[in-house]
Design a protein around this motif. Structure first.
Motif, mmCIF file in Angstrom:
data_model
loop_
_atom_site.group_PDB
_atom_site.id
_atom_site.type_symbol
_atom_site.label_atom_id
_atom_site.label_comp_id
_atom_site.label_asym_id
_atom_site.label_seq_id
_atom_site.Cartn_x
_atom_site.Cartn_y
_atom_site.Cartn_z
ATOM 1 N N LEU A 1 11.912 7.581 -5.875
ATOM 2 C CA LEU A 1 13.206 7.727 -5.847
ATOM 3 C C LEU A 1 13.663 9.173 -5.450
ATOM 4 N N ASP A 2 12.568 10.041 -5.819
ATOM 5 C CA ASP A 2 13.122 11.233 -5.135
ATOM 6 C C ASP A 2 12.977 11.374 -3.799
ATOM 7 N N GLU A 3 11.980 10.788 -3.026
ATOM 8 C CA GLU A 3 11.820 10.618 -1.663
ATOM 9 C C GLU A 3 13.285 9.936 -1.050
ATOM 10 N N TYR B 1 5.827 11.737 5.637
ATOM 11 C CA TYR B 1 5.150 12.728 4.863
ATOM 12 C C TYR B 1 5.448 13.099 3.486
ATOM 13 N N ARG B 2 4.778 13.529 2.741
ATOM 14 C CA ARG B 2 5.007 13.825 1.340
ATOM 15 C C ARG B 2 4.449 15.254 0.948
ATOM 16 N N ARG B 3 5.361 15.788 0.244
ATOM 17 C CA ARG B 3 4.871 17.146 -0.330
ATOM 18 C C ARG B 3 3.664 16.918 -0.970
ATOM 19 N N PRO C 1 0.746 -1.209 0.080
ATOM 20 C CA PRO C 1 -0.107 0.008 -0.240
ATOM 21 C C PRO C 1 0.746 1.312 0.006
ATOM 22 N N ASN C 2 0.381 2.202 -0.560
ATOM 23 C CA ASN C 2 0.887 3.515 -0.699
ATOM 24 C C ASN C 2 2.435 3.601 -1.309
ATOM 25 N N THR C 3 2.520 3.041 -2.098
ATOM 26 C CA THR C 3 3.999 2.930 -2.890
ATOM 27 C C THR C 3 3.785 3.725 -3.982
ATOM 28 N N GLY C 4 2.498 3.931 -4.621
ATOM 29 C CA GLY C 4 2.272 5.035 -5.720
ATOM 30 C C GLY C 4 1.839 4.175 -6.800
ATOM 31 N N LYS C 5 1.307 3.055 -6.754
ATOM 32 C CA LYS C 5 0.569 2.192 -7.744
ATOM 33 C C LYS C 5 -0.478 2.998 -8.533
ATOM 34 N N SER C 6 -0.942 3.685 -7.920
ATOM 35 C CA SER C 6 -2.344 4.535 -8.438
ATOM 36 C C SER C 6 -1.706 5.702 -9.338
ATOM 37 N N SER C 7 -0.640 6.302 -8.751
ATOM 38 C CA SER C 7 0.314 7.409 -9.628
ATOM 39 C C SER C 7 0.867 6.879 -10.857
ATOM 40 N N VAL C 8 1.308 5.742 -11.022
ATOM 41 C CA VAL C 8 1.637 5.046 -12.017
ATOM 42 C C VAL C 8 0.674 4.816 -12.897
ATOM 43 N N PRO D 1 -2.238 4.220 3.714
ATOM 44 C CA PRO D 1 -2.270 2.794 3.033
ATOM 45 C C PRO D 1 -3.711 2.600 3.003
ATOM 46 N N GLY D 2 -4.276 1.947 1.839
ATOM 47 C CA GLY D 2 -5.511 1.345 1.821
ATOM 48 C C GLY D 2 -6.461 2.265 0.801
ATOM 49 N N LYS D 3 -5.855 3.436 0.145
ATOM 50 C CA LYS D 3 -6.702 4.217 -0.526
ATOM 51 C C LYS D 3 -7.365 3.663 -1.495
ATOM 52 N N THR D 4 -6.640 2.677 -2.323
ATOM 53 C CA THR D 4 -7.445 2.152 -3.237
ATOM 54 C C THR D 4 -7.943 0.690 -2.682
ATOM 55 N N VAL D 5 -9.318 0.464 -2.819
ATOM 56 C CA VAL D 5 -9.700 -0.533 -2.326
ATOM 57 C C VAL D 5 -10.301 -1.772 -3.260
ATOM 58 N N VAL E 1 9.901 8.037 -10.806
ATOM 59 C CA VAL E 1 9.219 8.912 -9.998
ATOM 60 C C VAL E 1 7.836 9.180 -10.303
ATOM 61 N N ALA E 2 6.892 8.212 -9.904
ATOM 62 C CA ALA E 2 5.587 8.391 -10.502
ATOM 63 C C ALA E 2 4.796 9.543 -10.480
ATOM 64 N N ARG E 3 5.012 10.628 -9.512
ATOM 65 C CA ARG E 3 4.290 11.647 -9.578
ATOM 66 C C ARG E 3 5.070 12.708 -10.824
ATOM 67 N N THR E 4 6.194 12.585 -11.124
ATOM 68 C CA THR E 4 6.518 13.575 -12.189
ATOM 69 C C THR E 4 6.625 12.457 -13.530
ATOM 70 N N HIS F 1 -8.193 8.029 -7.586
ATOM 71 C CA HIS F 1 -7.544 8.968 -6.456
ATOM 72 C C HIS F 1 -6.445 8.319 -5.833
ATOM 73 N N VAL F 2 -5.707 9.179 -5.449
ATOM 74 C CA VAL F 2 -4.264 8.644 -4.636
ATOM 75 C C VAL F 2 -4.396 9.507 -3.485
ATOM 76 N N GLY F 3 -3.954 9.109 -2.384
ATOM 77 C CA GLY F 3 -3.712 9.709 -1.077
ATOM 78 C C GLY F 3 -2.640 8.998 -0.103
HETATM 79 N N1 LIG Z 1 7.364 12.183 -3.983
HETATM 80 C C1 LIG Z 1 6.685 11.245 -4.507
HETATM 81 N N2 LIG Z 1 5.488 11.078 -4.283
HETATM 82 C C2 LIG Z 1 4.963 10.100 -5.001
HETATM 83 C C3 LIG Z 1 5.525 9.234 -5.928
HETATM 84 N N3 LIG Z 1 4.458 8.484 -6.351
HETATM 85 C C4 LIG Z 1 3.264 8.513 -5.566
HETATM 86 N N4 LIG Z 1 3.579 9.603 -4.725
HETATM 87 C C5 LIG Z 1 2.639 9.944 -3.429
HETATM 88 O O1 LIG Z 1 2.739 8.704 -2.790
HETATM 89 C C6 LIG Z 1 1.257 8.657 -2.227
HETATM 90 C C7 LIG Z 1 0.637 7.485 -2.611
HETATM 91 O O2 LIG Z 1 0.306 7.390 -3.847
HETATM 92 P P1 LIG Z 1 -0.847 6.308 -4.448
HETATM 93 O O3 LIG Z 1 -0.565 6.339 -5.815
HETATM 94 O O4 LIG Z 1 -2.087 6.633 -3.821
HETATM 95 O O5 LIG Z 1 -0.300 4.835 -3.969
HETATM 96 P P2 LIG Z 1 -1.103 3.489 -4.050
HETATM 97 O O6 LIG Z 1 0.097 2.639 -4.041
HETATM 98 O O7 LIG Z 1 -2.184 3.239 -4.999
HETATM 99 O O8 LIG Z 1 -1.711 3.038 -2.537
HETATM 100 P P3 LIG Z 1 -2.823 2.349 -2.253
HETATM 101 O O9 LIG Z 1 -3.998 2.617 -3.112
HETATM 102 O O10 LIG Z 1 -3.199 2.612 -0.613
HETATM 103 O O11 LIG Z 1 -2.249 0.961 -1.941
HETATM 104 C C8 LIG Z 1 0.369 9.828 -2.850
HETATM 105 O O12 LIG Z 1 0.535 10.854 -2.072
HETATM 106 C C9 LIG Z 1 1.199 10.149 -4.091
HETATM 107 O O13 LIG Z 1 1.185 11.527 -4.481
HETATM 108 C C10 LIG Z 1 6.582 9.732 -6.056
HETATM 109 O O14 LIG Z 1 7.320 9.052 -7.087
HETATM 110 N N5 LIG Z 1 7.330 10.647 -5.521
#
Ligand SMILES: Nc1nc2c(ncn2[C@@H]2O[C@H](COP(=O)(O)OP(=O)(O)OP(=O)(O)O)[C@@H](O)[C@H]2O)c(=O)[nH]1
Ligand SMILES: [Mg+2]
Lengths: 363, 282, 494
Positions: free
Chosen positions: B151-153, C314-316, B45-52, B67-71, B178-181, B62-64
């Motif tokens: 990777l940025d974190e 914490y994340r930005r 959970p919370n590793t950025g799957k939804s972001s990818v 852990p457990g945002k996506t159910v 870095v899924a966010r960017t 939705h991302v958040g």
């Molecule tokens: N800085 C940074 N933040 C990221 C990156 N990828 C995801 N995030 C952040 O990490 C948080 C979790 O991202 P999600 O995509 O919701 O993660 P998930 O794996 O889908 O989580 P679940 O649905 O709970 O399993 C969010 O706040 C994103 O903005 C990244 O590469 N860099």
């Protein structure tokens, strides 16, 4: 006028009878099936009781059954006769009550094992998943054991991860009817060393069971036998001295299989670790069962894992720990069941242990 | 099916590591009438799957940051180098052993959903915990790519991950992102495409278990192979049977497991026995 | 003689056939299908393990993972890492943790109220200007009065109300809340509050689902999937309604602004309103805990299960994405849904207000019939009617109420909250007590149709769904009735 009334009464009565009482009508069928359910539950209680008595090495006599099930001797005799007719029981000749008494036939034993399995699996379910308090398990399982089918049990068994023993430490029969031997020895009769592991805590009678729970005695914990005082036994549970009066001793079964770390003074509970210090997990207590155990292990709280308490909240419970690069909140209730050994600093390897020699106490 | 389209992925720019946002990626949202390959996103959970998922498909799952945002699982599509992919975002799980609801969804999809490749999204700042799941997924299927995300974190916290050595150790390609960017996602897809096409052979490592367990596993594996010859993950099935996984028991009894092997056999067989490990974005 | 019948043998227990006479179990069946043979072998092997198989497996995997990570991960200096922990020590601190939480919530409310005030007024003026243009246009075109009324005073006005009352608070509240979510603050809330929830027999993660409930109770109900224990999950589902969802925010904000804030000097008025909202929310939490505790001791008996929750770093927050999701997905989606209910509801109300039976309109008649019920709980018949019409979506309670009060033709001169105040206080005799009762009722009453449907989908049980719908309703009536009775007694005494 009166004739009409009489006819109406008679007809109405007949109608009521046929609908509600006659066995082939809905009402009658309902009554009959209820009766059968009751009867079945009674049979099953008898079967289970005989099985348990045999296991404990007590002869299963009519009197003993009547006592254990709280029924009159006549009622017991009647049911035993019918069960024998159905090929569930065998008796050793006419002189019942003497000798080894009643015996289960193969089909009787199979049925008895099913009931026992249902009882113990349901107790495990209630304790591990529904998280019912320990003292309520038995009563609930008494009712469920008559309802559960073999199919239900198969699903339940798998869901619970095939537990070998119920929450009291009694072995659970397998689906094929394999029942492990009870391994413990009653504390009363214990003659071994001073470190023992509790493998079974008898849940009947409930009053005694509650007293045991109140003293922190439950399956899986380690006891150190300190001293005897007029039949009562002083033991050390989690570093606290507890006095066990003689009537409780028969209800605790123990064995000598105590892991090495249990006598290591540097091993503590995770909940006792100060914030900011570091430790290594030594073991997860057997008392963490079912889903909570799986979850903790998923987070990496396994033997050898490095843990550091990092956060306390306003109530001191839960606390947060660093485990394998993540911060995890764990309730004290669980942290109390995790044994750790303090290590120095971050990612330090084992600090050299000074084998503290304990002064042996008399038992 | 994959074999006929193998010519596409070797389009120019294959060694262009810097141009992550090349036009070869086209987001297709939920337009999912047909696809060439199915790719699943698994991970803690919370590793950025939804972001990818969002970056690749252009959808707005939705991302958040909890852990457990996506159910439940979400699906989306995109086109990469001319091939259409269906991407499945699975709920985050810490392991596949516990058999809670979300883990069942993920486990069932990985095993029975016939994905062509699984991207395990891992948190670079807690790699140890994340590898726990990756190793479990790798027991089920070899078609795995490890996406070392955040990777940025990691950089911010002074953590560096040697992706090349990790790839070598794991036996599956690892790509840093870095899924966010969106950084590194082009590389990720290139590697995924190559794994699906069989251009990159994966040789996932097996977990070392105590001798007692190993013996039991060996014995069961032999028996299972008798029932379902060619099953690529017999060892994992044996493991699940020992653990007592009802779903797998039923799949074995009903012959569902044996049928799974049919599919595995017409998948392209990796030609090169050597492992091509791919370096992450710079 | 009846007892002579044998009890029903358990049909699942294959009896004597094929059993050896001796008690020798288990019997080795030779003709086992291969798959079954594997299973029984696995069962036998599992029993023979010295230590728990799963424990061994997990340990093996983790030690492998540890070795792998050690080979490829390098850390130099933990400086930034400490920042995270320093923040954590403050926000979960034994002393400051809870006050910070309450404070943060209050700030979010305050900003929402202040912002919403401004924008509501603007929107209100604009949209009602359009209505008067529309009416003029239709009159100029010579449309029949009922068409003009139905379309403009009914359907359009319903929409206009919903947009002007709902849009501003949502558009401000959601982004701020999403920022908190994205920062990673919510799991800390769960961590801080877990002890309290455990006391009530519930799960700490329930506070996460409640946080989602601020947005929409249906979403909150779905979010309960993160709670593994079925018992605790059911508690979370049944009590999610006690956090006010976005549909109820506008009602609460409006009442807090019009009635409570008006009692304070203008300088602190908005603070007072925010404080009121905070109180309402805390009251909702209290009710949640009480109901959880009661459920734990009645229908959902059991002790609290294990709690293990990861506190992510914490994340930005990524502002652009937050704006997008909170505005497009949440706000507009909710608004869209509200409009689909508001438009027909507006039409319905217009019809009710304009169809006459004898010399009163249907709306007046219904309101009159509901009056005793409404009075008993400190409200009135019109409010009850509004709540009945608003069952599909709570968002439209206030608009419906306004329209029931305003009775189609009566036009409102001033815009914004002032118009509402005139309508409620001057024309319909509302007092502070009415406002408080309505706030309580709004906080506690039954969930909206969508949420009820979601509860049904998630629990798959009609019984629990009914309980989830009726229990809050009963509590709402009970609490409001008690309040009204006390007020009446005090009034009679004083
Ligand atoms: N800085 C940074 N933040 C990221 C990156 N990828 C995801 N995030 C952040 O990490 C948080 C979790 O991202 P999600 O995509 O919701 O993660 P998930 O794996 O889908 O989580 P679940 O649905 O709970 O399993 C969010 O706040 C994103 O903005 C990244 O590469 N860099
Ligand atoms: Mg997700």
């Amino acid at each position: 006028m009166t004739t009409i009334l009489i006819v109406a009464l008679v007809l109405g009565g007949w109608l009521l009878y046929t609908l509600l009482v006659h066995p082939s009508m809905p009402g009658g069928q309902f009554l009959a099936s209820r009766r059968r359910r009751h009867e079945r539950a009674f049979w099953e209680d008898v079967l289970r009781q005989i099985l348990l008595m045999r296991q404990e090495g007590r002869p299963a006599s009519e009197e003993a059954l009547a006592g254990a099930l709280g029924k009159s001797l006549t009622v017991i005799r009647g049911v035993l006769l019918r069960m024998t007719d159905h090929g569930l029981l065998e008796t050793n000749g006419p002189g019942q009550g003497k000798g080894e008494g009643l015996r289960l036939t193969a089909s009787g034993e199979r049925w008895a094992l099913h009931v026992l399995r249902a009882h113990r699996l349901w107790e495990s379910y209630l304790a591990d998943e529904a998280r019912l308090p320990m003292e309520r398990l038995h009563h609930q399982a008494e009712q469920a054991e008559h309802r559960l089918s073999e199919k239900d049990l198969e699903v339940l068994d798998a869901h619970l991860g095939y537990p070998l023993a119920d929450p009291h430490g009694d072995p659970i029969p397998s689906a094929e009817g394999f029942l492990a031997e009870a391994r413990g020895i009653a504390l009363q009769r214990w003659e071994g060393g001073e470190a023992v592991r509790v493998v079974h805590v008898e849940d009947e009678p409930v009053e005694l069971f509650e007293q045991l729970l109140a003293r922190g005695i439950r399956p899986g914990i380690h006891l150190r036998l300190v001293a005897t005082r007029q039949g009562a036994l002083e033991v050390e549970v989690d570093g606290q001295k507890v006095l066990l009066p003689p009537e409780l001793l028969a209800n605790i079964e123990v064995e000598a299989d105590v892991p090495v770390w249990a006598s290591d003074p540097s091993v503590r509970k995770l909940s006792q670790l100060e914030t900011g210090s570091a430790a290594e997990v030594v073991a997860l207590s057997e008392a963490i069962r079912g889903f909570s155990r799986r979850r903790l292990m998923d987070f990496g709280v396994t033997r050898g894992a490095h843990v550091e308490p990092v956060l306390d909240n306003a109530f001191g419970d839960p606390r947060a720990y660093r485990v394998r690069g993540a911060t995890i909140g764990i309730r004290n209730e669980q942290a109390e069941q995790i044994w750790v050994r303090a290590v120095q600093g971050h990612h330090a390897t084992d600090s050299p242990q000074n084998p503290a020699v304990q002064a042996g106490a008399e038992v | 099916m994959a074999a006929t389209k193998q010519t596409n992925p070797t389009a120019p720019g294959h060694d262009c590591g810097t141009c992550a946002s090349r036009v070869e990626l086209e987001q297709m949202g939920i337009r999912l009438d047909s696809w060439d390959h199915v790719v699943a996103l698994a991970g803690n959970p919370n590793t950025g799957k939804s972001s990818v998922f969002n970056s690749l498909t252009g959808l707005k799952q939705h991302v958040g940051n909890w852990p457990g945002k996506t159910v439940s699982r979400a699906e989306g599509g995109f086109r990469f180098n001319g091939l259409r992919y269906k991407l499945v975002d699975l709920p985050g799980t810490y392991s596949l052993l516990s058999a809670s609801k979300d883990e069942e969804i993920s486990r069932d999809f990985i095993l029975f959903g016939k994905p062509d490749c699984i991207i395990v999204v891992a948190d670079a700042t807690a790699l140890e915990r994340n590898l726990n799941l990756a190793l479990q997924v790798m027991e089920i299927t070899g078609k795995v790519v490890l996406c070392v995300n955040l990777l940025d974190e990691a950089k911010r916290k002074g953590i560096t991950v040697d992706l090349r050595s990790l790839s070598r150790d794991l036996g599956v390609p690892c790509v840093g992102t870095v899924a966010r960017t969106g950084e590194g996602l082009g590389d990720l897809m290139r590697v995924v495409a190559a794994v699906i096409a069989g251009e990159v052979a994966t040789v996932p490592i097996r977990t070392q278990v105590p001798a007692e367990v190993e013996r039991a596993l060996d014995e069961l594996v032999m028996m299972i192979e008798g029932v379902a010859p060619g099953l690529p993950n017999a060892r994992w099935v044996a493991c699940r049977l020992l653990d007592g996984d009802l779903r797998i028991r039923q799949a074995l009894l009903s012959g569902e497991l044996a049928r799974l092997t049919d599919r595995q056999q017409d998948a392209p067989v990796a030609a090169a026995p050597s492992l091509v490990s791919i370096q992450g974005a710079q | 003689m009846r007892f002579q019948e044998p009890p029903e043998l358990p049909s699942h227990t294959p009896l004597p056939t094929g059993l050896a006479g001796a008690a020798g179990f288990p019997e080795v069946t030779v003709t086992q299908a291969p798959a079954e043979a594997i299973l029984s072998r696995a069962d036998a092997l599992r029993r023979d393990f010295q230590t728990n198989f799963r424990d061994q497996m997990v340990e093996s995997i983790y030690s492998q993972a540890m070795a792998l990570a050690a080979r490829s991960v390098r850390r130099d200096g933990n400086n930034r890492w400490d920042l995270d922990q320093r923040i954590d020590r403050i926000v979960t601190s034994p002393v400051w943790g809870l006050p910070i939480m309450a404070g943060m919530l209050a700030v979010v409310f305050w900003i929402t109220i202040v912002g919403a005030n401004v924008f509501s007024e603007l929107l209100f003026d604009g949209l009602f200007l359009v209505e008067s243009w529309g009416v003029s246009l239709f009159e100029w075109l010579g449309a029949p009065w009922w068409l003009t009324g139905f379309l403009w005073n009914g359907v359009y006005r319903g929409l206009a109300w919903v947009v002007s009352v709902m849009l501003p608070p949502m558009a401000i509240f959601f982004p701020m809340f999403t920022i908190l979510e994205d920062l990673g603050y919510l799991p800390r809330v769960a961590f801080n509050l877990d002890w309290i929830f455990r006391r009530a027999g519930a799960h700490g993660k329930q506070s996460l689902t409640m946080a989602m409930g601020f947005g929409c109770n249906a979403a909150g109900v779905i979010a309960t999937r993160i709670i593994d224990s079925p018992r605790e999950r059911m508690i979370a589902i049944l009590t999610n309604n006690f956090v006010p969802c976005n549909g109820r925010w506008p009602t609460l904000i409006m009442l807090a602004t019009l009635f409570v804030a008006a009692e304070f000097p203008p300088a602190v008025a908005s603070l007072a309103a925010a404080g009121t909202l905070l109180l309402v929310v805390l009251l909702g939490v209290l009710v949640t805990l009480v109901v959880s505790a009661v459920l734990t001791r009645t229908w959902l008996k059991g002790a609290a299960s294990a709690f293990t929750l990861e506190l992510p770093p914490y994340r930005r927050p990524s502002i652009l994405r937050i704006l997008y999701t909170s505005l497009m997905d949440r706000t507009l989606f909710v608004l869209y849904r509200a409009m689909w209910t508001a438009a027909p509801a507006g039409a319905l109300i217009w019809v009710l207000a304009n169809v006459r039976v004898g010399d009163e309109s249907l709306a007046t008649m219904f309101a009159r019939m509901l009056q005793p019920l409404g009075r008993a709980i400190g409200l009135d018949g019109a409010v009850m009617l509004a709540y009945i019409i608003a069952i599909p979506a709570n968002e439209i309670v206030v608009p419906t109420l306004m329209m029931v009060y305003a009775k189609s033709s009566m036009m409102m001169q001033e815009g914004g909250y002032e118009a509402i105040r005139v309508l409620l206080v001057d024309q319909n005799g509302w007092t502070m007590l009415t406002a408080v009762s309505l706030m309580l009722f709004s906080l506690l009453h039954n969930p909206c149709g969508t949420t009820i449907l979601t509860i049904w989908k998630e629990t798959g049980s009609l019984r629990w769904t009914l309980l989830g719908a009726l229990m809050p309703l009963a509590i709402a009536f009970g609490v409001c009735f008690a309040l009204a009775s006390v007020a009446r007694l005090l009034g009679a005494a004083g």
